[in-house]
Design a protein around this motif. Structure first.
Motif, PDB file in Angstrom:
ATOM      1  N   GLN A  40       1.057  -1.255   0.089  1.00 23.69           N
ATOM      2  CA  GLN A  40       0.043  -0.206  -0.089  1.00 23.69           C
ATOM      3  C   GLN A  40       1.006   1.281   0.022  1.00 23.69           C
ATOM      4  OE1 GLN A  40      -2.814  -1.561   3.314  1.00 23.69           O
ATOM      5  NE2 GLN A  40      -4.270  -0.347   1.967  1.00 23.69           N
ATOM      6  N   GLU A  41       0.537   2.097  -0.684  1.00 24.79           N
ATOM      7  CA  GLU A  41       1.375   3.566  -0.677  1.00 24.79           C
ATOM      8  C   GLU A  41       1.404   3.915   0.564  1.00 24.79           C
ATOM      9  OE1 GLU A  41       0.097   8.119  -2.379  1.00 24.79           O
ATOM     10  OE2 GLU A  41      -1.363   6.442  -2.685  1.00 24.79           O
ATOM     11  N   GLY A  42       2.668   4.513   0.740  1.00 24.86           N
ATOM     12  CA  GLY A  42       3.159   4.919   2.131  1.00 24.86           C
ATOM     13  C   GLY A  42       3.789   3.845   2.869  1.00 24.86           C
ATOM     14  N   ASP A  43       3.691   2.536   2.618  1.00 22.96           N
ATOM     15  CA  ASP A  43       4.500   1.583   3.260  1.00 22.96           C
ATOM     16  C   ASP A  43       5.716   1.652   2.580  1.00 22.96           C
ATOM     17  OD1 ASP A  43       2.203   1.150   5.166  1.00 22.96           O
ATOM     18  OD2 ASP A  43       1.659  -0.813   4.128  1.00 22.96           O
ATOM     19  N   VAL A  44       6.763   0.981   3.294  1.00 24.95           N
ATOM     20  CA  VAL A  44       8.190   0.794   2.403  1.00 24.95           C
ATOM     21  C   VAL A  44       8.181  -0.720   1.832  1.00 24.95           C
ATOM     22  CG1 VAL A  44      10.754   0.229   2.731  1.00 24.95           C
ATOM     23  CG2 VAL A  44       9.306   2.159   4.062  1.00 24.95           C
ATOM     24  N   VAL A  92       5.065   4.926  -3.416  1.00 21.10           N
ATOM     25  CA  VAL A  92       4.126   5.720  -4.132  1.00 21.10           C
ATOM     26  C   VAL A  92       2.916   4.964  -4.719  1.00 21.10           C
ATOM     27  CG1 VAL A  92       5.592   7.650  -4.154  1.00 21.10           C
ATOM     28  CG2 VAL A  92       5.490   6.256  -6.008  1.00 21.10           C
ATOM     29  N   TYR A  93       3.199   3.793  -4.840  1.00 19.08           N
ATOM     30  CA  TYR A  93       2.327   2.937  -5.423  1.00 19.08           C
ATOM     31  C   TYR A  93       1.459   1.882  -4.533  1.00 19.08           C
ATOM     32  CZ  TYR A  93       4.779   4.592  -9.592  1.00 19.08           C
ATOM     33  OH  TYR A  93       5.341   5.218 -10.791  1.00 19.08           O
ATOM     34  N   ASN A  94       0.316   1.287  -5.041  1.00 19.19           N
ATOM     35  CA  ASN A  94      -0.389   0.473  -4.511  1.00 19.19           C
ATOM     36  C   ASN A  94      -0.254  -0.788  -5.279  1.00 19.19           C
ATOM     37  OD1 ASN A  94      -1.871   1.653  -2.317  1.00 19.19           O
ATOM     38  ND2 ASN A  94      -2.683   2.947  -3.900  1.00 19.19           N
ATOM     39  N   ILE A  95      -0.016  -2.128  -4.841  1.00 17.22           N
ATOM     40  CA  ILE A  95       0.136  -3.078  -5.531  1.00 17.22           C
ATOM     41  C   ILE A  95      -1.034  -4.191  -4.960  1.00 17.22           C
ATOM     42  CG2 ILE A  95       1.432  -5.289  -6.400  1.00 17.22           C
ATOM     43  CD1 ILE A  95       3.731  -3.462  -6.134  1.00 17.22           C
ATOM     44  N   ASP A  96      -2.149  -4.521  -6.021  1.00 19.01           N
ATOM     45  CA  ASP A  96      -3.007  -5.489  -5.590  1.00 19.01           C
ATOM     46  C   ASP A  96      -3.306  -6.509  -6.589  1.00 19.01           C
ATOM     47  OD1 ASP A  96      -4.678  -4.244  -7.127  1.00 19.01           O
ATOM     48  OD2 ASP A  96      -5.824  -3.417  -5.911  1.00 19.01           O
ATOM     49  N   ALA A  97      -3.962  -7.784  -6.253  1.00 22.53           N
ATOM     50  CA  ALA A  97      -4.229  -8.732  -6.928  1.00 22.53           C
ATOM     51  C   ALA A  97      -5.226  -8.591  -7.522  1.00 22.53           C
ATOM     52  CB  ALA A  97      -4.329 -10.080  -6.022  1.00 22.53           C
ATOM     53  N   LEU A  98      -5.593  -8.944  -8.807  1.00 22.28           N
ATOM     54  CA  LEU A  98      -6.584  -8.789  -9.752  1.00 22.28           C
ATOM     55  C   LEU A  98      -7.334 -10.168 -10.009  1.00 22.28           C
ATOM     56  CD1 LEU A  98      -5.084  -6.664 -12.723  1.00 22.28           C
ATOM     57  CD2 LEU A  98      -6.689  -6.036 -10.799  1.00 22.28           C
ATOM     58  N   GLU A  99      -6.481 -11.296  -9.544  1.00 20.14           N
ATOM     59  CA  GLU A  99      -7.143 -12.820  -9.398  1.00 20.14           C
ATOM     60  C   GLU A  99      -6.326 -13.254  -8.015  1.00 20.14           C
ATOM     61  OE1 GLU A  99      -6.706 -13.427 -14.316  1.00 20.14           O
ATOM     62  OE2 GLU A  99      -5.422 -14.497 -12.859  1.00 20.14           O
ATOM     63  N   ASP A 100      -6.729 -14.463  -7.821  1.00 14.85           N
ATOM     64  CA  ASP A 100      -6.279 -15.096  -6.697  1.00 14.85           C
ATOM     65  C   ASP A 100      -4.682 -15.710  -7.399  1.00 14.85           C
ATOM     66  OD1 ASP A 100      -8.556 -14.973  -5.057  1.00 14.85           O
ATOM     67  OD2 ASP A 100      -8.992 -17.123  -5.513  1.00 14.85           O
TER      68      ASP A 100
END
Length: 193
Positions: A40-44, A92-100
Motif C-alpha cells: 500500500q502507498e506509504g508503506d516501505v 508511491v504505488y499500491n500493488i494488489d491482486a486482480l485474481e487469486d
C-alpha cells in the motif's frame, strides 16, 4: 512452488541444480486473494514479487481518487515499487491482486545477499532491470507521441494475454485514456471505420 520462477530464470541465465537449490533458500512463497494488497502507498516496499500464478497491478491514486495503473504483472513477470525497495523510502504505488495469485517473494536482505554471493542472480537482475527500463521507455514514447487509437492498438499487439484477463477500464487507465474514450475506440475498430 517456484517452477515458473526457475523456468523463467533459466531462460535468461541457465542455472545448475546446485545454484537453483542455493537460490531457493532465499525465496518465500505467498498467496494473495483477489483484491488483496501486496503493498500500500506509504508503506516501505520490502520485496520483489514474481508471479507464479495470477495477475497483479501497480497503481497510484490521484487527488480525484482516480487510479492510474503503471504496471500489470501476470505469470512469469515481476512487480514491485522498485524505488521504494531500493531506497527504503515510502512507496508511491499500491500493488494488489486482480485474481487469486501465488507469488515468489525476494526480500531486500535476500536480494542484497544474492547479488553479493550468486553471480548468476546479479546477471539475472541486470537483465530484468534492463528489460523493464526498455519497456518503460517504449511506454513513455507511446504515450507522448501516439494517438489514443494507436496506444490501444499497441497495447493489444504487445499484451494480448493481458487484454483477455483485465477489465477494459483498467486498460484505459494503463494507456492514459478514460473508459469512455476507450469504449469509443473499441466501437470504431470493431465497425471497421
Amino acid at each position: 512452488m517456484y517452477e515458473l520462477f526457475f523456468e523463467e530464470f533459466n531462460k535468461k541465465v541457465p542455472l545448475t541444480a546446485e545454484e537453483q537449490e542455493q537460490i531457493k533458500h532465499y525465496l518465500t512463497p505467498k498467496k494473495l486473494r483477489r483484491k488483496q494488497y501486496l503493498l500500500q502507498e506509504g508503506d516501505v516496499c520490502k520485496f520483489i514479487a514474481f508471479v507464479e500464478k495470477g495477475a497483479l497491478r501497480a497503481y497510484s491514486v490521484d487527488e480525484n481518487f482516480t487510479e492510474n495503473i503503471i504496471q500489470f504483472a501476470l505469470e512469469g513477470w515481476t512487480i514491485s515499487d522498485l524505488y521504494s525497495f531500493l531506497t527504503g523510502e515510502p512507496a508511491v504505488y499500491n500493488i494488489d491482486a486482480l485474481e487469486d495469485s501465488e507469488l515468489v517473494l525476494i526480500s531486500k536482505s535476500a536480494h542484497e545477499e544474492m547479488l553479493q554471493t550468486i553471480p548468476k542472480y546479479e546477471t539475472y537482475t541486470r537483465l530484468n532491470i534492463t528489460g523493464a527500463y526498455l519497456a518503460m521507455q517504449r511506454r513513455i514514447t507511446t504515450i507522448i507521441s501516439s494517438t489514443a487509437e494507436e496506444r490501444y492498438q499497441d497495447f493489444i499487439n504487445l499484451y494480448p494475454h493481458i487484454a483477455q484477463r483485465v477489465p477494459q477500464h483498467m486498460i484505459a487507465s494503463y494507456i492514459g485514456l478514460t473508459p469512455e474514450t476507450l469504449s469509443r475506440i473499441r466501437k470504431k475498430l470493431s465497425s471497421g471505420r
